[in-house]
Design an enzyme around this catalytic site. Structure first.
Site, PDB file in Angstrom:
ATOM      1  N   HIS A  68       1.725   2.314  -3.441  1.00 46.45           N
ATOM      2  CA  HIS A  68       0.741   3.166  -4.080  1.00 46.45           C
ATOM      3  C   HIS A  68       0.807   4.601  -3.671  1.00 46.45           C
ATOM      4  CE1 HIS A  68      -1.290   0.219  -6.305  1.00 46.45           C
ATOM      5  NE2 HIS A  68      -1.723  -0.485  -5.310  1.00 46.45           N
ATOM      6  N   GLU A  88       0.825  -1.133  -0.120  1.00 45.19           N
ATOM      7  CA  GLU A  88      -0.083  -0.076  -0.125  1.00 45.19           C
ATOM      8  C   GLU A  88       0.850   1.062   0.140  1.00 45.19           C
ATOM      9  OE1 GLU A  88      -2.826  -0.084  -0.666  1.00 45.19           O
ATOM     10  OE2 GLU A  88      -3.276  -2.273  -0.230  1.00 45.19           O
ATOM     11  N   HIS A 100       3.699   6.455  -5.212  1.00 45.06           N
ATOM     12  CA  HIS A 100       3.242   6.776  -6.610  1.00 45.06           C
ATOM     13  C   HIS A 100       2.578   8.075  -6.487  1.00 45.06           C
ATOM     14  CE1 HIS A 100       2.058   4.977 -10.751  1.00 45.06           C
ATOM     15  NE2 HIS A 100       2.557   5.991 -10.731  1.00 45.06           N
TER      16      HIS A 100
END
Length: 770
Positions: free
Chosen positions: A558, A555, A561
């Protein structure tokens, strides 16, 4: 299409793979050797993360002297304020829509169309994305109802915009004027293409009657999808098990209790699929018959369940035909890395060919076990109900012995890892009263060593009643450039000036001019939801099992990102990228947990011996599970191909044929697993994506990071070539540059085959993370 929300929530509840179950069939020899690496010592902020998450009642309390609203928005202090914000957003959105519709009156306005479409999208998604989080995470029912109302109100307006012929014609005027297109940056042009393709997917260039048909079919698909998912979760009938069939159970706990229950009642046991008793029997019953019955019960379907699925698939096919596509897969894949259904099959066929020998070898190992168990002279056939008995699931384990890893310790390690790779760290921040939706939520600043704060993560990590299960990354606010918005050009509405200011003030929060960067940007805000056990005074800090450590790394992949993918246009910011690319950064993060030097970052004192360890799992069953996932991705393509238009289409027959022609384990007559394959709705025609990103992440880890996983130059290269673009650049060009593989740049059929030939590392990609 304006609501660019497909990547705003990367959630486990809608994208889970079947377990890859480690199994040690043979002893292994340790290949550990002592090595030395220089690591950056833990900073005071790193150490503070341990206290924040492991002893939350002691530190970082919100200040009662100052108050604000959710996420620092001064207006969001009570539920009705969210409804008011949605209404205010509608006023501004309509003004901006009218401005775009008038753009052909002025060349200067035509030059601003792409920017204004992106602004319009961000204006709406900024409220709907926040509402999506609130209605899933907020414990107060009044806030949930307000969030539902705000979400539904704005989505209804979005649906109008998605099929707005006038907006499409303005964008068409821009995209067909070479003199305007030549002024667009690559990122702006990519954003324009996203809108263009999404408009065309919405039947925008069809007649009025056909557009109405498109809306009707889309509504039918949503309704059928809800019905399908409800059936996926419905209980299957119990299997009747005779007490004598449980003789020799390996489980000495629950197995003994079951046998005592049978002796006391003198009746057959009714065992429900999915129950703890069923799981125990599948792992522990020497007799095949009870395992066979439970497997068939677990994979049974009613005629109604099959009918709902097949109607969903046919309706999707009809929708695709309406917009001129031969199949739903062809309609869905045009903006993905794969581009076409044929390319997906090239990838899956190559991956199947590459994986089959390893899976067959694993199957032979299971056959040898079954032969020894049954005392047969020839190798017996492994049936679907043999999998867990001869290769029982084991809890995932780290590659080297580690001390207990608390939530705070893992966050400290993550912060140290990000500092090594990117010059970025995590810093605890005080949340003002009213800023978070529960006392368990902690605010983290994401700090770049040169630019300062570049974004915020709100970590809601501990389980509570009513909170969604699983782990999820929510994008609350995307990054985009805002100093060139030209809000004055949107105009105003007499009597609505207060509404307009309300929306503008909401958008103005968390906008900054960063050092060394042109322009003012709204910085990204994400929320991370998990369901870890809450620390307490009696139990102490929460110690995470290894699979949850992996979940947290996934997670946070993500999240980073979202933080680093800071673009001028929110439609391509961070995780707003193609479905078959979005999991690459998160899966790659899992690979770092296979490095002993990375694991040493969990040791704040720096006393843990750094060891290089190889072959820590002899795990043949993983290749069987990987092969199963390839088959599921293939059946997903079959179900979304033109075959659904045949009056003789039979989803069970297609599933059985695939298993009997290309599978390793025979199809079991009377079963129909497809009615439990919930991803057929949420990821229709794109279930291959996770396997695809697994393959790319494995190659990136092996070729780029594995030799020196903390190398700053390597981290900067990855940040520069992949993360910073979000979805603003062709993923094939990004990956080909990072891997120095020009043969991938065109993303053609051969590129898909090439990725299919790459090895998928089985130590990553466990289920339950999105």
């Amino acid at each position: 299409m304006l609501p660019r929300r497909a990547a705003s929530i990367v959630s486990t509840s809608t994208h889970r793979f079947l377990p890859c179950r480690p199994c040690r069939l043979a002893p292994f020899r340790s290949l550990a050797t002592q090595t030395k690496f220089a690591t950056i010592p833990a900073s005071p902020d790193d150490v503070a993360l341990v206290s924040l998450f492991d002893h939350p009642s002691r530190t970082f309390k919100s200040s009662p002297l100052s108050t604000t609203g959710l996420f620092g928005h001064p207006s969001l202090v009570y539920p009705d304020a969210l409804i008011s914000l949605a209404d205010a957003t509608l006023v501004r959105a309509q003004l901006l829509t009218d401005r775009i519709l008038r753009a052909r009156e002025s060349r200067d306005e035509l030059l601003k169309v792409v920017k204004n479409l992106d602004r319009l999208s961000d204006m709406l998604c900024g409220v709907t994305d926040l509402s999506e989080l609130i209605r899933n995470a907020h414990p107060d029912p009044m806030w949930v109802r307000a969030a539902d109302h705000a979400y539904d109100t704005l989505c209804e307006f979005m649906n109008v915009l998605n099929t707005h012929v006038g907006l499409y014609e303005v964008l068409k005027a821009v995209m067909t004027d070479p003199s305007i297109v030549s002024t667009l940056s690559p990122e702006a042009y990519k954003t324009a293409l996203i809108f263009w393709l999404d408009f065309e997917k919405s039947a925008i260039d069809l007649s009025s009657a056909q557009r109405k048909k498109f809306v009707s079919l889309s509504s039918d698909i949503l309704a059928l999808g809800r019905d399908f998912l409800n059936q996926v979760d419905s209980a299957r009938p119990p299997a009747s098990i005779k007490p004598s069939e449980l003789s020799g159970l390996k489980d000495m706990g629950m197995g003994v209790r079951l046998k005592l229950q049978a002796q006391f009642t003198q009746r057959d046991l009714l065992v429900y699929p999915g129950s703890l008793q069923a799981q125990m029997i599948m792992r522990s019953a020497p007799s095949e018959e009870p395992r066979r019955r439970i497997y068939i019960a677990a994979n049974s379907s009613t005629p109604e369940q099959i009918q709902i699925l097949e109607k969903l698939l046919r309706t999707r096919g009809e929708l695709a035909n309406l917009v001129g596509k031969e199949s739903y897969a062809a309609m869905s894949l045009g903006d993905k890395m794969a581009k076409t259904p044929a390319n997906v099959l090239y990838f899956l066929d190559a991956l199947m060919d590459h994986t089959r020998p390893f899976a067959q070898k694993a199957l032979q190992a299971l056959q040898a076990r079954k032969q020894a168990h049954q005392g047969t002279s020839t190798l017996p056939i492994i049936q679907a109900w043999d999998r867990d008995f001869y290769c029982p699931p084991e809890a995932p384990a780290p590659p080297i012995p580690l001390p207990p890893l608390t939530v705070g310790t893992v966050f400290m390690g993550l912060s140290r890892l990000f500092r090594h790779l990117y010059g970025i760290s995590l810093r605890p921040a005080d949340a003002t009263s009213g800023e978070v939706w529960h006392s368990d939520v902690h605010k983290l600043e994401v700090v770049d060593e040169e630019k300062g704060v570049i974004g915020w993560i709100y970590a809601d990590l501990f389980a509570r009643g009513g909170k969604p299960s699983g782990a999820a990354h929510y994008t609350v606010r995307c990054s985009r450039r805002s100093d060139d918005d030209d809000e004055a050009g949107d105009g105003t509405v007499e009597g609505q000036e207060y509404r307009i200011l309300e929306s503008q003030h909401f958008e103005a929060v968390k906008r900054h001019r960063l050092p060394g960067q042109d322009g003012v940007y709204q910085l990204p805000v994400v929320a991370l939801l998990c369901e870890f056990t809450r620390p307490s005074f009696t139990r102490g800090p929460t110690v995470l099992p290894w699979n949850e450590v992996t979940t947290l790394f996934h997670e946070m992949g993500h999240a980073m990102h979202s933080m680093i993918g800071r673009t001028e246009y929110q439609n391509v910011s961070g995780t707003r990228c193609p479905t078959d690319f979005v999991e690459l950064p998160s899966i790659l993060m899992e690979h770092f947990l296979n490095s002993s030097i990375v694991l040493s970052l969990f040791d704040v004192e720096g006393t843990t011996a750094v060891r290089q360890v190889g072959n820590h799992h002899a795990d043949p069953c993983n290749s069987i599970d990987t092969y199963t996932q390839i088959l599921l991705a293939t059946v997903d393509q079959i179900y979304h191909s033109p075959i659904v238009h045949s009056p003789n289409f039979d989803s069970t027959a297609e599933f059985a044929n695939l298993h009997n022609t290309r599978g390793l384990i025979p199809y079991v007559p009377g079963t129909s697993f497809q009615t439990q394959f919930g991803h057929l709705f949420g990821y229709g025609a794109t279930y291959y994506s996770y396997l695809f990103d697994l393959a790319i992440a494995s190659r990136v880890w092996q070729n780029v990071f594995s030799d020196d996983p903390l190398n700053r130059e390597t981290g900067e290269k990855y940040k520069r070539e992949i993360l910073r673009f979000g979805g603003g650049k062709d993923p094939w060009k990004m990956v080909s540059t990072l891997l120095s593989a020009p043969e991938l740049e065109d993303g053609d059929a051969e590129a898909m085959r090439e990725v299919g030939r790459w090895k998928i590392e089985n130590e990553v990609g466990l289920p339950g993370r999105h």
